[in-house]
Motif scaffolding. Structure first.
Motif, PDB file in Angstrom:
ATOM      1  N   PRO A 118       0.880  -1.057   0.199  1.00  0.00           N
ATOM      2  CA  PRO A 118      -0.154   0.108  -0.102  1.00  0.00           C
ATOM      3  C   PRO A 118       0.662   1.257  -0.036  1.00  0.00           C
ATOM      4  N   PRO A 119       0.302   2.397  -0.391  1.00  0.00           N
ATOM      5  CA  PRO A 119       1.019   3.645  -0.486  1.00  0.00           C
ATOM      6  C   PRO A 119       1.513   3.892   1.036  1.00  0.00           C
ATOM      7  N   GLN A 120       2.786   4.372   1.153  1.00  0.00           N
ATOM      8  CA  GLN A 120       3.299   4.502   2.219  1.00  0.00           C
ATOM      9  C   GLN A 120       4.182   5.967   2.213  1.00  0.00           C
ATOM     10  N   GLY A 121       4.132   6.895   1.181  1.00  0.00           N
ATOM     11  CA  GLY A 121       4.782   8.078   1.314  1.00  0.00           C
ATOM     12  C   GLY A 121       6.248   8.046   0.817  1.00  0.00           C
ATOM     13  N   ALA A 122       6.395   7.120   0.421  1.00  0.00           N
ATOM     14  CA  ALA A 122       7.876   7.100  -0.442  1.00  0.00           C
ATOM     15  C   ALA A 122       7.887   7.890  -1.247  1.00  0.00           C
ATOM     16  N   PRO A 123       8.970   8.560  -1.504  1.00  0.00           N
ATOM     17  CA  PRO A 123       9.380   9.268  -2.645  1.00  0.00           C
ATOM     18  C   PRO A 123       9.152   8.364  -4.011  1.00  0.00           C
ATOM     19  N   PHE A 124       8.734   9.286  -5.082  1.00  0.00           N
ATOM     20  CA  PHE A 124       8.467   8.237  -6.421  1.00  0.00           C
ATOM     21  C   PHE A 124       9.789   7.780  -6.763  1.00  0.00           C
ATOM     22  N   PHE A 125       9.848   6.691  -7.264  1.00  0.00           N
ATOM     23  CA  PHE A 125      10.953   5.960  -7.914  1.00  0.00           C
ATOM     24  C   PHE A 125      10.571   5.224  -9.100  1.00  0.00           C
ATOM     25  N   ASP A 126      10.995   5.493 -10.327  1.00  0.00           N
ATOM     26  CA  ASP A 126      10.240   4.757 -11.399  1.00  0.00           C
ATOM     27  C   ASP A 126      10.777   3.320 -11.668  1.00  0.00           C
ATOM     28  N   PHE A 127      10.311   2.272 -11.022  1.00  0.00           N
ATOM     29  CA  PHE A 127      10.427   1.084 -11.193  1.00  0.00           C
ATOM     30  C   PHE A 127      10.213   0.480 -12.401  1.00  0.00           C
ATOM     31  N   GLU A 128       8.897   1.037 -13.022  1.00  0.00           N
ATOM     32  CA  GLU A 128       8.665   0.551 -14.264  1.00  0.00           C
ATOM     33  C   GLU A 128       9.603   0.865 -15.516  1.00  0.00           C
ATOM     34  N   VAL A 129      10.192   1.786 -15.520  1.00  0.00           N
ATOM     35  CA  VAL A 129      11.107   2.067 -16.373  1.00  0.00           C
ATOM     36  C   VAL A 129      12.212   0.875 -16.692  1.00  0.00           C
ATOM     37  N   PHE A 130      12.505   0.079 -15.652  1.00  0.00           N
ATOM     38  CA  PHE A 130      13.674  -1.019 -15.512  1.00  0.00           C
ATOM     39  C   PHE A 130      12.719  -2.049 -15.948  1.00  0.00           C
ATOM     40  N   HIS A 131      11.380  -2.564 -15.518  1.00  0.00           N
ATOM     41  CA  HIS A 131      10.617  -3.331 -16.248  1.00  0.00           C
ATOM     42  C   HIS A 131      10.743  -3.407 -17.810  1.00  0.00           C
ATOM     43  N   ARG A 132      10.165  -2.120 -18.210  1.00  0.00           N
ATOM     44  CA  ARG A 132      10.040  -2.136 -19.638  1.00  0.00           C
ATOM     45  C   ARG A 132      11.431  -2.124 -20.339  1.00  0.00           C
ATOM     46  N   LYS A 133      12.356  -1.814 -19.882  1.00  0.00           N
ATOM     47  CA  LYS A 133      13.774  -2.099 -20.494  1.00  0.00           C
ATOM     48  C   LYS A 133      14.007  -3.495 -20.606  1.00  0.00           C
ATOM     49  N   GLU A 157       6.196 -11.254 -28.165  1.00  0.00           N
ATOM     50  CA  GLU A 157       5.808 -10.809 -27.022  1.00  0.00           C
ATOM     51  C   GLU A 157       5.532 -12.005 -26.099  1.00  0.00           C
ATOM     52  N   ASP A 158       4.644 -12.883 -26.444  1.00  0.00           N
ATOM     53  CA  ASP A 158       4.491 -14.405 -25.610  1.00  0.00           C
ATOM     54  C   ASP A 158       5.582 -14.995 -25.220  1.00  0.00           C
ATOM     55  N   MET A 159       6.376 -14.966 -26.163  1.00  0.00           N
ATOM     56  CA  MET A 159       7.856 -15.875 -25.964  1.00  0.00           C
ATOM     57  C   MET A 159       8.518 -15.081 -24.892  1.00  0.00           C
ATOM     58  N   SER A 160       8.584 -13.881 -24.802  1.00  0.00           N
ATOM     59  CA  SER A 160       9.269 -12.834 -24.019  1.00  0.00           C
ATOM     60  C   SER A 160       8.749 -13.043 -22.667  1.00  0.00           C
ATOM     61  N   TRP A 161       7.359 -13.013 -22.579  1.00  0.00           N
ATOM     62  CA  TRP A 161       6.826 -13.239 -21.310  1.00  0.00           C
ATOM     63  C   TRP A 161       7.044 -14.328 -20.430  1.00  0.00           C
ATOM     64  N   VAL A 162       7.201 -15.482 -21.312  1.00  0.00           N
ATOM     65  CA  VAL A 162       7.602 -16.820 -20.738  1.00  0.00           C
ATOM     66  C   VAL A 162       8.781 -16.788 -20.135  1.00  0.00           C
ATOM     67  N   LEU A 163       9.793 -16.000 -20.662  1.00  0.00           N
ATOM     68  CA  LEU A 163      11.410 -16.096 -20.322  1.00  0.00           C
ATOM     69  C   LEU A 163      10.994 -15.157 -19.138  1.00  0.00           C
ATOM     70  N   ILE A 164      10.594 -14.120 -18.941  1.00  0.00           N
ATOM     71  CA  ILE A 164      10.562 -13.146 -17.857  1.00  0.00           C
ATOM     72  C   ILE A 164       9.982 -13.856 -16.692  1.00  0.00           C
ATOM     73  N   GLY A 165       8.895 -14.556 -16.921  1.00  0.00           N
ATOM     74  CA  GLY A 165       8.337 -15.016 -16.007  1.00  0.00           C
ATOM     75  C   GLY A 165       9.025 -16.047 -15.206  1.00  0.00           C
ATOM     76  N   THR A 166       9.771 -16.745 -15.989  1.00  0.00           N
ATOM     77  CA  THR A 166      10.762 -17.849 -15.473  1.00  0.00           C
ATOM     78  C   THR A 166      11.857 -17.080 -14.536  1.00  0.00           C
ATOM     79  N   LEU A 167      12.219 -16.106 -15.105  1.00  0.00           N
ATOM     80  CA  LEU A 167      13.357 -15.408 -14.177  1.00  0.00           C
ATOM     81  C   LEU A 167      12.675 -14.716 -13.043  1.00  0.00           C
ATOM     82  N   ASN A 168      11.388 -14.264 -13.090  1.00  0.00           N
ATOM     83  CA  ASN A 168      10.872 -13.563 -12.037  1.00  0.00           C
ATOM     84  C   ASN A 168      10.473 -14.877 -10.842  1.00  0.00           C
TER      85      ASN A 168
END
Length: 230
Positions: A118-133, A157-168
């Motif tokens: 949940p939101p806890q007042g932490a400063p914004f940090f763009d985690f999404e940009v690293f996921h996208r990269k 797209e689907d093949m990439s998600w399978v690889l990233i999902g395995t890593l995650n």
């Protein structure tokens, strides 16, 4: 009580001690619920010492995240001109990310608390940009493998998600308090298994014997501090 050091007698380990104290408190109590006074008490320093090194609590938070994410960006950059088979490139990429993640488990736990909690007042940090990269890079490697005839044609797209999902899955296993059921070698086996399933008929580059070419060493980035693996 820890001995307090004032700013007139700086200690070479003071910055790291402050970061470790902040990391523990942010992860256990949350960013907003942690005060500068508590960080100073845990690190055994006075407030002027903290402000000398980081200017603010927000500065400490950003310092905790920026060093490992800088190294993450450096890892991705090494694949900007990939050489070798797509299978080997994917294996090397996942291995390096796993190694970096394992070296910064406490920071990874903090990231999960901030990103998924949940939101806890932490400063914004763009985690999404690293996921996208990361996603874009994996798609490029898969597309290159298809183009070179190493991988069979399919939905990139689907093949990439399978690889990233395995890593995650392997990364999240490291965050558990129990002993992880997947280690670095286990991740390598899973990635090889996935890539073999993607391989074009008769192509040998995804054979089970492939190993990361650099032994899994993460790329070093700027900065001297890094919280040890939990």
């Amino acid at each position: 009580m820890a001995q307090q050091h004032d700013i007139t007698s700086p200690q070479p380990e003071t910055r790291g001690r402050l970061l470790r104290a902040a990391l523990d408190l942010f992860t256990q109590r949350g960013y907003s619920a942690t005060s500068v006074r508590e960080i100073c008490a845990a690190a055994g320093v006075t407030k002027p010492v903290l402000y000398y090194h980081f200017k603010s609590k927000e500065g400490m938070y950003r310092a905790l995240l920026e060093e490992p994410f800088c190294r993450f960006g450096a890892i991705l950059a090494t694949f900007s001109h990939p050489e070798g088979s797509a299978a080997q490139q994917v294996l090397d990429l996942c291995d390096r990310i796993f190694t970096l993640f394992s070296e910064h488990l406490n920071v990874a736990r903090l990231m999960h608390v901030i990103y998924y909690g949940p939101p806890q007042g932490a400063p914004f940090f763009d985690f999404e940009v690293f996921h996208r990269k990361l996603h874009d890079l994996v798609k490029e490697l898969v597309a290159a493998g298809i183009h070179k005839g190493e991988l069979r044609p399919g939905n990139v797209e689907d093949m990439s998600w399978v690889l990233i999902g395995t890593l995650n899955v392997a990364l999240e296993e490291q965050l558990c308090q129990r002993r992880p059921r997947l280690d670095r070698a286990g991740l390598g086996r899973l990635i090889r298994l996935v890539v073999q399933g993607f391989a074009a008929m008769g192509h040998a580059d995804a054979r089970p014997g492939d190993e990361p070419r650099d032994g899994g060493r993460a790329v070093s980035g700027a900065g001297t501090w890094g919280p040890g693996a939990a």
